[in-house]
Enzyme design. Structure first.
Site, mmCIF file in Angstrom:
data_model
loop_
_atom_site.group_PDB
_atom_site.id
_atom_site.type_symbol
_atom_site.label_atom_id
_atom_site.label_comp_id
_atom_site.label_asym_id
_atom_site.label_seq_id
_atom_site.Cartn_x
_atom_site.Cartn_y
_atom_site.Cartn_z
ATOM 1 N N GLU A 167 -8.778 -1.584 5.789
ATOM 2 C CA GLU A 167 -7.669 -1.259 6.677
ATOM 3 C C GLU A 167 -8.080 -1.671 8.324
ATOM 4 O O GLU A 167 -7.349 -2.347 9.129
ATOM 5 C CB GLU A 167 -6.857 -0.237 6.276
ATOM 6 N N GLU A 180 -4.818 9.253 18.238
ATOM 7 C CA GLU A 180 -5.711 10.323 18.273
ATOM 8 C C GLU A 180 -6.757 10.335 17.158
ATOM 9 O O GLU A 180 -7.845 10.773 17.438
ATOM 10 C CB GLU A 180 -4.769 11.542 17.906
ATOM 11 N N GLN A 214 0.975 -1.285 0.019
ATOM 12 C CA GLN A 214 0.118 0.070 0.026
ATOM 13 C C GLN A 214 1.012 1.109 -0.123
ATOM 14 O O GLN A 214 1.475 1.507 1.075
ATOM 15 C CB GLN A 214 -0.784 -0.008 1.392
ATOM 16 N N SER A 241 1.004 6.702 2.399
ATOM 17 C CA SER A 241 1.560 7.798 3.339
ATOM 18 C C SER A 241 2.819 8.303 2.526
ATOM 19 O O SER A 241 3.398 7.818 1.508
ATOM 20 C CB SER A 241 1.928 7.107 4.643
#
Ligand code: FAD
Length: 415
Positions: free
Chosen positions: A251, A380, A133, A136
């Site tokens: 995911e 978070e 993948q 990012s």
């Protein structure tokens, strides 16, 4: 909530168990288990994982929920859960297909053309190729839509320049799935397009990143004038965000399930085997108090997991509350590993397998566990999801959502 298998589920479990017993070795009950983060992905391990996947495929146990025409079994999510529960009791090579089978296969099946599905999905189910993948970037992780790698149309190809990072398994993957910017004049989410990339294409430079636990599981990937045929585009031009959301939703399910495995059972074994003040550590009241705290949280995770299983068994789709497992399980896995290192006293500071209890499992998992709190959604971000979508609290303010991407400030203004 119903903890028992239905008669059909029990029959399926027995069938899966019988096949596994005939083809694999059960785990030794005294085995402390492997630390998946520190498993080495050498050629032999990868080949063993490929052989196991091919064996499952040939016997009809691979990608259970996928349609039969793409190499699956047309089975239910519950059947998949049952097979995985039984498979976890056997000593098997590491699963190197989480990204392909858990995330990318479902994305191709949802958004791909007939040709793309026929070309890639069945081979993926048999495990012939590994997929990675490529989402990012150095400046786009939680805020993935801020990515900057740019593809420009040139005839029937796209020419890609840019950089991805943290790409798990890219160094042994044949294909990758990538989201890139194709229109910087459009809004942040609207100017993205999703592609399948052959990792052997000229101009791709894969550089493994050395991790603190000694492994090199993920990579930086650089793209210089990489040509991607338009036939590799998944979904429409500019629709990459919608396609990426399919990958990201899958995911969360694929990673969340693993994160809830905190290692509590093995911690109990360690507390019995290690010593404090000349006695087994488990007899120490401070140790018992910590174990009790972990056990209480572990039970909460277990029954939250059962709630999801119950929903699946009744044919329902688990909702955003699925984020709770990772939001609680990942920090707990890190706390358990830290406590286990502490229980070993001065030996906790070494990773020499011959001197440590459980062959340095805990030291390795302590070094690797912070990554689990980041991968597939940081603590978070998961809390934001729970706040906004489960508790219905007011959403976070997103000021750059409606600006053309090229107008979003990127740092200190130049003089
Ligand atoms: C083990 C591992 C495997 C990975 N594998 C892959 C892979 O195969 N492919 C791939 O594409 N990526 C992969 N990643 C990358 C992963 O998806 C990102 O690291 C993750 O999305 C976080 O992005 P970031 O690292 O850029 O951190 P950032 O997004 O920059 O976050 C930095 C900090 O800011 C906090 N933060 C960010 N936004 C908010 C917000 N809105 N509200 C509150 N806090 C916020 C974060 O929680 C974090 O603490 C992997 C990461 C790890 C650790």
């Amino acid at each position: 909530m119903d903890f028992n298998d239905t008669p059909e589920e029990a029959a399926y479990r027995a069938k899966a168990r019988a096949w596994l017993e005939a083809h694999a070795t059960p785990l030794d009950p005294n085995d402390t288990g492997k630390d998946p983060l520190s498993e080495r992905e050498d050629d032999r391990t990868i080949q063993a994982a490929k052989d196991w996947q091919a064996k499952k495929f040939d016997a009809g146990w691979a990608c259970i929920t996928w349609p039969k025409e793409y190499g699956g079994q047309g089975g239910t999510t519950m059947q998949n859960v049952i097979f995985n529960q039984e498979q976890a009791k056997f000593d098997l090579p590491p699963n190197i297909y989480t990204i392909g089978h858990g995330m990318l296969g479902p994305t191709i099946m949802t958004h791909g053309t007939k040709e793309q599905k026929e070309k890639y999905v069945k081979r993926m189910a048999r495990g012939e190729e590994i997929w990675c993948q490529l989402f990012s970037e150095p400046a786009a992780g939680s805020d993935l839509a801020g990515l900057r790698s740019l593809a420009v149309r040139d005839g029937s190809d796209w020419v890609l320049n840019g950089q991805k990072i943290w790409s798990t398994g890219a160094h042994f993957s044949r294909f990758g799935m990538i989201v890139v910017r194709t229109d910087p004049n459009a809004g942040k989410h609207a100017g993205l397009t999703y592609f399948i990339v052959d990792m052997e294409t000229k101009g791709i430079d894969i550089r493994p990143i050395k991790q603190i636990n000694g492994g090199s599981g993920f990579n930086e990937v650089f793209f210089t004038d990489v040509r991607i045929p338009d036939s590799n585009r998944l979904g429409a031009e500019g629709d990459g965000w919608r396609v990426a959301l399919t990958t990201l939703m899958n995911e969360r399910v694929a990673i969340g399930a693993g994160a809830a495995a905190t290692g509590f059972k093995t911690l109990m074994k360690l507390a019995r085997e290690s010593r404090r003040g000349g006695r087994p550590a488990i007899e120490d009241s401070a140790v018992r108090q910590r174990l009790a705290d972990f056990w209480v949280t572990q039970q909460g995770l277990k029954y939250t997991g059962f709630r999801t299983l119950s929903a699946l068994s009744q044919g329902k789709v688990p909702g955003p509350e699925g984020s709770i497992g990772k939001a609680v399980g990942a920090p707990m896995a890190q706390q358990i590993a830290a406590f286990a290192v502490e229980l070993q006293g001065p030996l906790g500071a070494t990773r020499d397998k011959s001197h440590t209890l459980h062959e340095a499992l805990w030291q390795n998992s302590w070094l690797g566990s912070p990554g689990i709190r980041i991968a597939g959604g940081t603590d978070e971000i998961l809390k934001n999801i729970i706040a906004e979508r489960v508790l219905r609290l007011p959403p976070e303010i997103r000021v750059d959502k409606d600006l053309p991407f090229r107008d979003i400030p990127t740092g200190p203004a130049s003089k």
